[in-house]
Each structure stands twice: as C-alpha cells, then as structure tokens.
Design an enzyme around this catalytic site. Structure first.
Site, mmCIF file in Angstrom:
data_model
loop_
_atom_site.group_PDB
_atom_site.id
_atom_site.type_symbol
_atom_site.label_atom_id
_atom_site.label_comp_id
_atom_site.label_asym_id
_atom_site.label_seq_id
_atom_site.Cartn_x
_atom_site.Cartn_y
_atom_site.Cartn_z
ATOM 1 N N GLU A 348 -5.045 -2.397 0.041
ATOM 2 C CA GLU A 348 -4.927 -2.557 -1.346
ATOM 3 C C GLU A 348 -3.447 -2.978 -1.770
ATOM 4 O O GLU A 348 -3.250 -2.476 -2.871
ATOM 5 C CB GLU A 348 -5.727 -1.431 -2.078
ATOM 6 C CG GLU A 348 -6.817 -1.020 -1.518
ATOM 7 C CD GLU A 348 -7.550 0.110 -2.259
ATOM 8 O OE1 GLU A 348 -8.691 0.262 -2.762
ATOM 9 O OE2 GLU A 348 -6.838 1.383 -2.250
HETATM 10 C C1 TNX Z 1 -10.001 3.149 -1.021
HETATM 11 S S1 TNX Z 1 -9.892 3.155 1.813
HETATM 12 C C2 TNX Z 1 -8.723 3.478 -0.724
HETATM 13 C C3 TNX Z 1 -7.927 4.532 -1.312
HETATM 14 C C4 TNX Z 1 -9.143 5.194 -2.121
HETATM 15 C C5 TNX Z 1 -10.480 5.239 -1.552
HETATM 16 C C6 TNX Z 1 -11.398 5.887 -2.277
HETATM 17 C C7 TNX Z 1 -8.563 2.731 1.600
HETATM 18 C C8 TNX Z 1 -7.628 2.235 2.988
HETATM 19 N N1 TNX Z 1 -7.848 2.913 0.408
HETATM 20 O O1 TNX Z 1 -6.976 4.181 -1.792
HETATM 21 O O2 TNX Z 1 -8.769 6.686 -2.142
HETATM 22 O O3 TNX Z 1 -10.802 3.854 -1.547
HETATM 23 O O4 TNX Z 1 -12.705 5.930 -1.899
#
Ligand code: TNX
Length: 542
Positions: A348
């Site tokens: 992300e």
């Molecule tokens: C996605 S999974 C994220 C996290 C969040 C999560 C909540 C991932 C690699 N990043 O930053 O906490 O979803 O479900």
C-alpha cells in the site's frame, strides 16, 4: 476521506469480548451433562489439530499416574528442556510430581528421545513419532523442535482438563498406537500487528503459546506502521520514544526495549517459533516521519497519527539519509534476529510512485542481505525486482486483478518464494459475518469454512507448487486492543490455517475437520480462550 483498501472504512465501536465459559463439564449436543465414561474416554488417536500424517491406533495405550516419570537422556539438554516444558503443562492439572529424570527404573515412563536414526531423520526438521503403549509413551524426533511438536500432539490426546492450572480429576489416558507426523510446509505462521495497537510482552507470549499449540513455527511481528514504532533503535532513539508514544484511538502506545524484544525472541524459540520482524517501508511510515523531520522530503515532520487510514505516508526515496536510516534500522534489527529473515513491508505504498518504489526496493533489499538476512516483503515486492532468495507474501483476495496476480506468479516462476496470506481466507482481523462487532471487512466476511476450505498448493493459478513455502494468518489490530479480542478473532480460524500449513493435502476435508475443530472447544475453555461460536461448527455445547 481517504479510502481504506478501496472501501470506506467505518470502525465499529470496540466491544470487549470477555473470555467465554469457564465451565469444565462438557455437555453433549443437546444439553445433558456428558457421562463420566464419556468424560474420561481417551481422545481417539490422531483426533488432533492439525491432523497428523499417519495414525495407527492399537493396543491399550498409556496412562499418566502418580508414578509416571519423564525420562530424558543423560546430559541431553534439549530433551530435558522439552521434558520440563511437558511437566509444566501436566503437573498443575494432574497434581502428580512427574520428575524429569535421566535414571532408569520404575514403570510408566514418558520417554523423550532425540536421535539421528534414519527413521527419525526421515521425519525432517520438525517431524516426530509418538508411540503409546501400556507401559510407556515415547516421543522421538531428530530435532528438539520435532520433540516439541510431539508434545503438542500428546497434549491434545489428553482430556481438555489437562490444560487447567488447578488439580483436576483423571484418569489421564492416551489412546494406544503410533502417530508418525511431519509438516507439509516449512512456513506456518501468524502475524501480529503490534503497531496499530501495542501489545506488551506478556500478551505476545500468550499468542506465541496459542500458535505453538497448533504447531505454527513463525511469528511475524508488524513492528512499525503509521500509528506507532514499537522497537527501540539505539541510533534513532526517537522512533520508539516519540514514534511509539501513541496508537489507534490515541492511547499511550508503547514499544519493546531491546531486552524485552530478545525475551520475546527467546520465548518464541523455546516453543519452536522463529520471529520475523517487519519494518514496513516505504509507506506505512508516519510514525518514523513524525519522529525525524529530516526523513521527510520537505523536511517537515508530520504530527503523530491515531486514525486508521492507509497509504498516505512515504519515506523520501530521493534523499540519501533515507538509506542511512534503513541501514541502521536493519543492522540493529538483524542483530536481534537469530532467524534468517527480515520483512521490509512494501504494501500500500500509494504515496510513492511506481518508479520510486522500484528505486527504493532496489536500494533497500541489498541492505538486508548485507546483514546476512533474507528479504521478505508483501507481494508488491514482486513488481520491483525481488533479489534472489526473496520471499513475497501474497495478500490478495478474490477481487485482486489479474495483472497483479500475474506479477506474483511471474516472480514465483523466476525463483521468488511465496507465503500465502489471502485476505479473504487467512485474515484473522476480518469479520466472520455481518454481525461481528470487531474487525474489518474490506475483503469480505471470513467465516470458519471459508478460512479453512482452500488449498495453498493450487491457490495461485500458474505459480509452481514448489514456490509455495507455506501460509500465514495476519492479525491486524486497527480494531483490536485486548488479548480477549485477539482470542475472539483468532479462534477458531487460526487452527484451520495451521492445519493447511501442516497436514497433508489428502487429509483436507471440511466435514471431518469441523468435528475435530469442535472437539478443541473444551480445551480453549480450559485455557481461558474466548472464541467465536460459529454456526458452521458442531460445538459439543453452546
Ligand atoms: C491491509 S494487508 C493492510 C494493512 C491493514 C489490513 C487490514 C496489508 C499488507 N496491508 O495495513 O491493517 O489491510 O485488514
């Protein structure tokens, strides 16, 4: 408002789920109390989670009595350590002395034996054999980890009351026969997010014990994110003292001193688990950016952050100091990490251009290998030239686009190994259904069957089966702040992911699994683990 994983995120009010039921007298499906015979009947051989590789029931089986001794080899520190651990579980509930001894004599021994015989070596680094007969219970393995896993099996073969910490009524019988067992995958883990909400050492140890019961062998700790930096770094002290000073919702947060962190690592190792530390980069870095203005492209430190949005922060890819910073952090972290892997995040990074992301990963991966560790990252790493030996953690879900999947599959074809954490299957932070008070649901609801009913070997179409190292169940904590809440989200899904990682594909059968899972419930009650009573599972009582 920023979007949370493409879905507007509304946090439900936090509900404290109290550790459920303390009643020890199991009642049968209706509500009549179980008969004494049912209560004391041994668990049928092999009815444990995860399902063992091979089970041959037969013979009268072993009974632990006041005379039982735990026999280890003279001078064998590993056997003794596992023996003391086993005694620590058995003594409070049985009330027996159970000496751990290297002397012969007496009848009724639990024999723990590490040996390099070919039959043991054939069980690999984690396999074991349990032989239960009238006169002795023998656990053999090639390694202390295998012996430890064998102890977990023996634990589950005993009545659930063995888990209580006060004297209980026996008998303590173990069904007769032989179990031969070894894992399908080398990587079986869970991630705990200690950044969104901080969890002190004791809470982490509690979670380690839960993972160990199901033979998991990796604890991935998500040590930094926008909301908090949780590990002391001597060369950048404000990361922890300032960057760790809050959490989601604005609580006091916290961080681990190096001694505390070493304590976690040692505790995990004593239970067969390796800790994989994650410092998430280049996104998810607000806590670091807030602690040191010079890490920001504009030289201005943002305020600390206590919300739950993602994707707004980025390290400054074009500043040299960024790499000095990562170098220092990785060096200090590597020194605390006896295991071979450091996780550098990479998910992300919505505020970092793709070009910058590739540049960043090109410079940061060698910093990890320079300190003798291999690189692990979220699957976005697959789009940024993973170095040889890198592991990509796939966290996609049913709506993940084909192009993104292809990138991961191509990396796997080129040698990148995969750990599978599909969000709509393995995410322990996700709501079970629309009524679950805690958790998120951007990847949908994840009921117990959905989390269990998939095959890691064929899940990512096109990826070579031997690229799959194993599975991991992440427990993100935007909405979770107490051990009782962690319990409620992890149970009963965690044992299912553990079984996917351990048991042979041929043993996969939801219909049978759900019964074996239900039989774990009295054990969770005895351990004080409050769990979600999924309507999909035939619990022995409700
Ligand atoms: C996605 S999974 C994220 C996290 C969040 C999560 C909540 C991932 C690699 N990043 O930053 O906490 O979803 O479900």
């Amino acid at each position: 408002m920023r979007q949370h994983h493409g879905t507007a995120c509304v946090l439900g009010s936090l509900l404290l789920i109290a550790a459920a039921g303390t009643s020890s007298s199991a009642t049968t499906a209706g509500s009549a109390p179980a008969s004494a015979a049912a209560r004391t009947a041994p668990v049928p051989l092999g009815r444990v989670v995860p399902a063992p590789l091979a089970v041959e029931p037969g013979g009268p089986g072993f009974e632990i009595t006041a005379k039982t001794r735990i026999r280890v080899g003279s001078g064998n520190a590993d056997e003794r350590r596992v023996g003391e651990y086993l005694a620590g579980i058995l003594r409070p509930s049985t009330g027996y002395r159970l000496p751990v001894t290297d002397r012969d004599g007496g009848d009724g021994i639990i024999r723990l034996r590490i040996s390099a015989e070919p039959a043991n070596k054939a069980l690999g680094d984690e396999g074991y054999r349990v032989i239960s007969t009238r006169g002795s219970l023998t656990i053999t393995s090639w390694t202390s980890t295998g012996l430890f896993h064998g102890v977990q099996t023996v634990r589950q073969q005993l009545p659930a009351a063995v888990e209580r910490r006060t004297p209980q009524r026996g008998p303590w019988r173990i069904a007769g026969g032989t179990i031969r067992d070894m894992p399908r995958y080398a990587y079986r883990g869970s991630m705990l997010d200690v950044s969104r909400h901080f969890f002190p050492v004791d809470h982490v140890k509690r979670y380690i014990d839960q993972l160990a019961l199901y033979k998991m062998n990796k604890l991935h700790l998500h040590l930094s994110d926008d909301q908090g930096w949780r590990i002391a770094i001597d060369s950048w002290p404000r990361l922890a003292t300032y960057g760790g000073s809050t959490q989601v919702g604005g609580g006091p947060g916290g961080y681990y001193t190096k001694d505390q962190y070493k304590d976690i690592v040692a505790y995990a190792a004593s239970r067969g688990l390796q800790v994989i530390p994650e410092i998430d980069t280049p996104g998810h870095t607000n806590a670091a950016l807030a602690s040191y203005a010079e890490l920001n492209c504009d030289g201005v430190a943002p305020p600390l952050y206590t919300g739950t949005e993602v994707g707004f922060s980025s390290l400054c890819v074009n500043k040299d100091i960024t790499y000095d910073f990562v170098d220092d952090v990785v060096r200090e972290l590597a020194a605390l990490t006896p295991g071979g892997t450091v996780h550098i995040g990479g998910d992300e990074a919505h505020s970092t251009s793709h070009e910058d992301f590739v540049t960043f990963m090109g410079k940061v991966q060698p910093l990890v290998t320079k300190y003798g560790k291999s690189v692990m990252g979220w699957h976005q790493l697959a789009g940024a030239h993973p170095v040889p030996g890198a592991v990509a953690q796939y966290w996609g879900y049913d709506r993940t686009g084909q192009a993104e999947r292809d990138q991961v599959v191509n990396a796997a074809r080129n040698g990148t190994k995969l750990v599978l954490s599909p969000a709509d299957r393995s995410y322990l932070d996700h709501k079970y259904d629309k009524d679950t008070k805690l958790g998120l649901s951007w990847a949908g609801y994840v009921e117990v069957q959905r989390s269990y009913d998939w095959d890691p070997g064929t899940y990512l179409k096109g990826a070579p089966a031997d690229a799959v190292l194993g599975v991991e169940a992440p427990l993100w904590t935007e909405t979770l702040s107490t051990p009782a809440q962690l319990d409620y989200m992890a149970f009963p899904r965690l044992p299912g992911i553990a079984e996917l990682g351990w048991s042979p594909a041929a043993a996969h059968d939801w219909g049978k699994y759900r019964t074996r899972l239900a039989e774990q419930a009295p054990r969770w009650d005895a351990l004080g683990i409050g769990y979600y009573k999924s309507p999909q599972v035939p619990w022995p009582y409700r």
